[in-house]
Design a protein around this motif. Structure first.
Motif: not given
Length: 89
Positions: A47-71
Motif C-alpha cells: 500500500f505505501t510503497l506500491g500504491f502510494g497510499i498511507g503515511d509514515d505514522d507509527i500507528f494509524d487506522w490505515g496502517g492497521i487495515l493494511s497490516a490485516i490485509i497483508g497478514t
C-alpha cells in the motif's frame, strides 16, 4: 509489535481453518505476532510503497487495515510452506 499482534489476531480470526489452528498457549500467541509483523511489512510494501497510499505514522487506522490485509496474504503462504515442509497436517 503491538500492531503486529493486533493484525495477527484479527487476521487469524478472519481466516478459518489455517494451518495454525491447532496451536494453543504461548506458541499460538507467538505465531500471531510473527504473522502479524510479516503481514504488516507486506501491507506496508503493497500500500505505501506500491500504491502510494498511507503515511509514515507509527500507528494509524490505515496502517492497521493494511497490516490485516497483508497478514491475510501471509497466512495462506505460511500454511502452504508448513504443509510443503511436512510440519502441519
Amino acid at each position: 509489535m503491538f500492531l503486529g499482534f493486533i493484525a495477527g489476531v484479527i487476521a487469524r480470526v478472519l481466516m478459518p481453518g489455517d494451518a495454525f489452528r491447532k496451536m494453543s498457549g504461548p506458541a499460538s500467541w507467538l505465531v500471531s505476532v510473527g504473522l502479524g509483523l510479516a503481514g504488516a511489512m507486506v501491507g506496508y510494501v503493497i500500500f505505501t510503497l506500491g500504491f502510494g497510499i498511507g503515511d509514515d505514522d507509527i500507528f494509524d487506522w490505515g496502517g492497521i487495515l493494511s497490516a490485516i490485509i497483508g497478514t491475510l496474504i501471509v497466512i495462506p503462504i505460511a500454511g502452504w510452506l508448513l504443509r510443503r515442509w511436512g510440519r502441519a497436517s
